[in-house]
Write an enzyme that holds these catalytic residues in place. Sequence first.
Site, mmCIF file in Angstrom:
data_model
loop_
_atom_site.group_PDB
_atom_site.id
_atom_site.type_symbol
_atom_site.label_atom_id
_atom_site.label_comp_id
_atom_site.label_asym_id
_atom_site.label_seq_id
_atom_site.Cartn_x
_atom_site.Cartn_y
_atom_site.Cartn_z
ATOM 1 N N HIS A 72 0.843 -1.196 0.000
ATOM 2 C CA HIS A 72 0.000 0.000 0.000
ATOM 3 C C HIS A 72 0.877 1.245 0.000
ATOM 4 O O HIS A 72 1.733 1.392 0.863
ATOM 5 C CB HIS A 72 -0.927 0.015 1.221
ATOM 6 C CG HIS A 72 -2.149 -0.835 1.041
ATOM 7 N ND1 HIS A 72 -3.371 -0.520 1.587
ATOM 8 C CD2 HIS A 72 -2.335 -1.975 0.345
ATOM 9 C CE1 HIS A 72 -4.257 -1.439 1.239
ATOM 10 N NE2 HIS A 72 -3.650 -2.342 0.497
ATOM 11 N N TYR A 201 -9.488 5.849 6.795
ATOM 12 C CA TYR A 201 -9.639 6.253 8.198
ATOM 13 C C TYR A 201 -10.670 7.382 8.209
ATOM 14 O O TYR A 201 -10.446 8.423 7.585
ATOM 15 C CB TYR A 201 -8.313 6.768 8.767
ATOM 16 C CG TYR A 201 -7.273 5.690 8.986
ATOM 17 C CD1 TYR A 201 -6.428 5.271 7.955
ATOM 18 C CD2 TYR A 201 -7.111 5.106 10.241
ATOM 19 C CE1 TYR A 201 -5.464 4.297 8.171
ATOM 20 C CE2 TYR A 201 -6.141 4.129 10.466
ATOM 21 C CZ TYR A 201 -5.323 3.726 9.427
ATOM 22 O OH TYR A 201 -4.368 2.758 9.645
ATOM 23 N N PRO A 293 -4.824 1.350 18.618
ATOM 24 C CA PRO A 293 -4.507 0.762 17.315
ATOM 25 C C PRO A 293 -4.457 1.740 16.135
ATOM 26 O O PRO A 293 -3.921 1.381 15.084
ATOM 27 C CB PRO A 293 -5.624 -0.261 17.116
ATOM 28 C CG PRO A 293 -6.717 0.159 18.022
ATOM 29 C CD PRO A 293 -6.079 0.838 19.180
ATOM 30 N N LYS A 297 0.495 0.548 14.944
ATOM 31 C CA LYS A 297 1.882 0.508 15.416
ATOM 32 C C LYS A 297 2.190 -0.640 16.378
ATOM 33 O O LYS A 297 3.359 -0.963 16.603
ATOM 34 C CB LYS A 297 2.242 1.836 16.114
ATOM 35 C CG LYS A 297 2.342 3.005 15.179
ATOM 36 C CD LYS A 297 3.597 2.929 14.336
ATOM 37 C CE LYS A 297 3.526 3.799 13.101
ATOM 38 N NZ LYS A 297 3.628 3.075 11.847
ATOM 39 N N TYR A 385 3.608 6.954 9.637
ATOM 40 C CA TYR A 385 2.767 5.815 9.265
ATOM 41 C C TYR A 385 3.610 4.688 8.661
ATOM 42 O O TYR A 385 3.415 3.512 8.995
ATOM 43 C CB TYR A 385 1.666 6.253 8.281
ATOM 44 C CG TYR A 385 0.578 5.220 8.128
ATOM 45 C CD1 TYR A 385 -0.571 5.279 8.910
ATOM 46 C CD2 TYR A 385 0.705 4.163 7.232
ATOM 47 C CE1 TYR A 385 -1.569 4.317 8.795
ATOM 48 C CE2 TYR A 385 -0.277 3.195 7.106
ATOM 49 C CZ TYR A 385 -1.411 3.283 7.891
ATOM 50 O OH TYR A 385 -2.390 2.319 7.787
HETATM 51 P P1 FAD Z 1 1.030 -10.773 22.204
HETATM 52 O O1 FAD Z 1 0.603 -10.897 20.796
HETATM 53 O O2 FAD Z 1 0.035 -10.380 23.223
HETATM 54 O O3 FAD Z 1 1.678 -12.166 22.605
HETATM 55 C C1 FAD Z 1 1.982 -12.496 23.936
HETATM 56 C C2 FAD Z 1 1.928 -13.995 24.122
HETATM 57 O O4 FAD Z 1 2.296 -14.320 25.450
HETATM 58 C C3 FAD Z 1 0.538 -14.557 23.918
HETATM 59 O O5 FAD Z 1 0.578 -15.642 23.030
HETATM 60 C C4 FAD Z 1 0.085 -14.948 25.313
HETATM 61 O O6 FAD Z 1 -0.798 -16.059 25.308
HETATM 62 C C5 FAD Z 1 1.406 -15.282 25.960
HETATM 63 N N1 FAD Z 1 1.385 -15.186 27.443
HETATM 64 C C6 FAD Z 1 0.699 -14.299 28.207
HETATM 65 N N2 FAD Z 1 0.912 -14.529 29.504
HETATM 66 C C7 FAD Z 1 1.774 -15.585 29.563
HETATM 67 C C8 FAD Z 1 2.357 -16.272 30.636
HETATM 68 N N3 FAD Z 1 2.101 -15.949 31.907
HETATM 69 N N4 FAD Z 1 3.193 -17.294 30.350
HETATM 70 C C9 FAD Z 1 3.444 -17.645 29.070
HETATM 71 N N5 FAD Z 1 2.904 -17.016 28.009
HETATM 72 C C10 FAD Z 1 2.071 -15.991 28.242
HETATM 73 N N6 FAD Z 1 -2.214 -3.760 16.666
HETATM 74 C C11 FAD Z 1 -2.315 -3.158 15.512
HETATM 75 O O7 FAD Z 1 -1.305 -2.638 15.031
HETATM 76 N N7 FAD Z 1 -3.535 -3.132 14.851
HETATM 77 C C12 FAD Z 1 -4.651 -3.753 15.353
HETATM 78 O O8 FAD Z 1 -5.711 -3.735 14.752
HETATM 79 C C13 FAD Z 1 -4.561 -4.382 16.587
HETATM 80 N N8 FAD Z 1 -5.644 -4.984 17.141
HETATM 81 C C14 FAD Z 1 -5.507 -5.581 18.373
HETATM 82 C C15 FAD Z 1 -6.595 -6.189 18.976
HETATM 83 C C16 FAD Z 1 -6.472 -6.792 20.241
HETATM 84 C C17 FAD Z 1 -7.676 -7.443 20.896
HETATM 85 C C18 FAD Z 1 -5.214 -6.776 20.908
HETATM 86 C C19 FAD Z 1 -5.045 -7.415 22.281
HETATM 87 C C20 FAD Z 1 -4.122 -6.179 20.289
HETATM 88 C C21 FAD Z 1 -4.256 -5.577 19.029
HETATM 89 N N9 FAD Z 1 -3.173 -4.976 18.387
HETATM 90 C C22 FAD Z 1 -3.296 -4.362 17.209
HETATM 91 C C23 FAD Z 1 -1.879 -4.957 18.967
HETATM 92 C C24 FAD Z 1 -1.004 -6.056 18.420
HETATM 93 O O9 FAD Z 1 -1.771 -7.178 18.142
HETATM 94 C C25 FAD Z 1 0.037 -6.324 19.482
HETATM 95 O O10 FAD Z 1 0.825 -5.145 19.604
HETATM 96 C C26 FAD Z 1 0.932 -7.519 19.177
HETATM 97 O O11 FAD Z 1 0.183 -8.706 19.261
HETATM 98 C C27 FAD Z 1 2.070 -7.554 20.175
HETATM 99 O O12 FAD Z 1 2.756 -8.764 20.064
HETATM 100 P P2 FAD Z 1 3.424 -9.409 21.336
HETATM 101 O O13 FAD Z 1 4.068 -10.649 20.824
HETATM 102 O O14 FAD Z 1 4.246 -8.402 22.039
HETATM 103 O O15 FAD Z 1 2.239 -9.741 22.339
HETATM 104 C C1 DHB Z 2 -5.767 -2.484 10.849
HETATM 105 C C2 DHB Z 2 -5.678 -2.109 12.149
HETATM 106 C C3 DHB Z 2 -5.233 -0.842 12.455
HETATM 107 O O1 DHB Z 2 -5.113 -0.461 13.739
HETATM 108 C C4 DHB Z 2 -4.913 0.062 11.488
HETATM 109 O O2 DHB Z 2 -4.521 1.314 11.836
HETATM 110 C C5 DHB Z 2 -4.991 -0.325 10.188
HETATM 111 C C6 DHB Z 2 -5.423 -1.608 9.869
HETATM 112 C C7 DHB Z 2 -6.252 -3.847 10.527
HETATM 113 O O3 DHB Z 2 -6.577 -4.609 11.433
HETATM 114 O O4 DHB Z 2 -6.316 -4.171 9.336
#
Ligand code: FAD
Ligand code: DHB
Length: 393
Positions: A72, A201, A293, A297, A385
Site C-alpha cells: 500500500h 480512516y 490501534p 503501530k 505511518y
Molecule cells: P502478544 O501478541 O500479546 O503475545 C503475547 C503472548 O504471550 C501470547 O501468546 C500470550 O498467550 C502469551 N502469554 C501471556 N501470559 C503468559 C504467561 N504468563 N506465560 C506464558 N505465556 C504468556 N495492533 C495493531 O497494530 N492493529 C490492530 O488492529 C490491533 N488490534 C488488536 C486487537 C487486540 C484485541 C489486541 C489485544 C491487540 C491488538 N493490536 C493491534 C496490537 C497487536 O496485536 C500487538 O501489539 C501484538 O500482538 C504484540 O505482540 P506481542 O508478541 O508483544 O504480544
Molecule cells: C488495521 C488495524 C489498524 O489499527 C490500522 O490502523 C490499520 C489496519 C487492521 O486490522 O487491518
Amino acid sequence: MRTQVAIIGAGPAGLLLGQLLFKAGIDNIIVERQSGDYVLGRIRAGVLEQVTMDLLARAGVDARAKAEGLPHEGIELLFKGARHRIDMHGLTGGKQVTVYGQTEVTRDLMEARSAEGLATIYSAANVSLHDFDSRRPRVRYEKDGQTHEIECDFIAGCDGYHGVSRASVPADAIQTYEKVYPFGWLGVLADVPPVSHELIYANTERGFALCSMRSAHRSRYYVQVPADERVQNWSDEAFWDELRARLDPEARERLVTGPSLEKSIAPLRSFVAEPMRFGALFLAGDAAHIVPPTGAKGLNLATADVGYLSRAFEIFYGEKSASALDRYSDLCLRRVWKAERFSWWFTSLMHRFPETGAFGQKIQEAELDYLVHSHAASTALAENYVGLPLEDF
Ligand code: FAD
Ligand code: DHB
C-alpha cells in the site's frame, strides 16, 4: 533443561525473536501459556512496516508475506463526508507498507519454528521467573501435572500486556505511564471484497471508522464504540448499518456486506513501562508498551524491539560485549515514545471524544483540512505511518 535465552510468550514478538536467535546460532526455548491453535485464532493487526518486513526477511520467513501481502502506497482520510488521499510513497521518497494479517505472520513463524524442530512449550501453566537479578536466571512452569525448570543466561519477556514477566519486576524498579481512552473498536472480519483498494480512516460525527482488509476477498472493518459496549449488542446487520452511516456516499454505495467470521471489541490504551531491562530480564512488545490501534503501530513496535534485542544478543555471544544489551532499553524507548506520540495523536484526531462536543469536532475537522493540504503536515503523517527507521547500536 538449559538454554541460552528463555522466551516467555509465543506471540509475534516471542516467535520472531526465537527465529532471529536461531539464525544467529543462539539456543532458545519458548514457553507459551496457551495452545498453538488458540494463539492462531486471535485476529489482530494487519499493517506491516518495511522495518517489520525486513526483520521477517532476516528471520527467513518473509516468502508468503511478500507473495500474498498487499503493498500500500497511500491511505485515505475521510472527514466532512469527503475522502482525501495521503500519498505516503511520494511523501517519503518511495516507502510503503504491506497489508498482511498478524495471524498469517504468526502462522509463518510457527511453521518455520516447527520445521527447524525448535522447542516451543505450549499450554504451560503457572509460568514463573526466578533470580533474573543473578547470573543463574530460571523459568519454571507446570505441564501435564509436573513442574519443569529451565536454566538460562537471559529471559526475554514477550508475554504481552497481561503477562507474568513485567508483573515479576519489583514495583520500585519500574515506572509506568498510562492513558485509557473512553472508547473501544468494534471489529468485524468478513469474506467480502474491500470497499476501497486503500485503507480509509474516517472521522465522523457518529465516531471513527476504519476500512481495512486482509486480501482482495477478505475485509476488516472497525467502528468506534463506547468503552463499556458489549459485542453481544451488535448483530451483523447493526454493524453494517453503522459502518455505512460513517462512510462517504461513494463508499456507502460500494460497500459489500456478508456474515462476520469474527466480531470483537478491543479497548484503547496507551501504556509504557520503563525501563525495559531488569538484570537478565528483557521486556519486548506489548509486555512493555501498548498503543491505541489507530495507525497500526502495536505489532510493528513489537517486531522492532526484538530486532534490537536479537542484535544485542548476537553482539553479546559473538563479540563477548554486553554494551548493546546495556543500550537496549534506551534505544527501544526512544522509538517507542515516538510511536506512542503518533498513535495518541492519530487517535485524538480521528475519534469522537464525549467530553469535547461540537467544538472538538470542529477543531478536528480544521486540523484534518490543514493536514491534507499542507505538504509539511502530510509528510509528518506519512513518515510516521510507514515507520521510523531503526538506529544502530
Ligand atoms: P502478544 O501478541 O500479546 O503475545 C503475547 C503472548 O504471550 C501470547 O501468546 C500470550 O498467550 C502469551 N502469554 C501471556 N501470559 C503468559 C504467561 N504468563 N506465560 C506464558 N505465556 C504468556 N495492533 C495493531 O497494530 N492493529 C490492530 O488492529 C490491533 N488490534 C488488536 C486487537 C487486540 C484485541 C489486541 C489485544 C491487540 C491488538 N493490536 C493491534 C496490537 C497487536 O496485536 C500487538 O501489539 C501484538 O500482538 C504484540 O505482540 P506481542 O508478541 O508483544 O504480544
Ligand atoms: C488495521 C488495524 C489498524 O489499527 C490500522 O490502523 C490499520 C489496519 C487492521 O486490522 O487491518
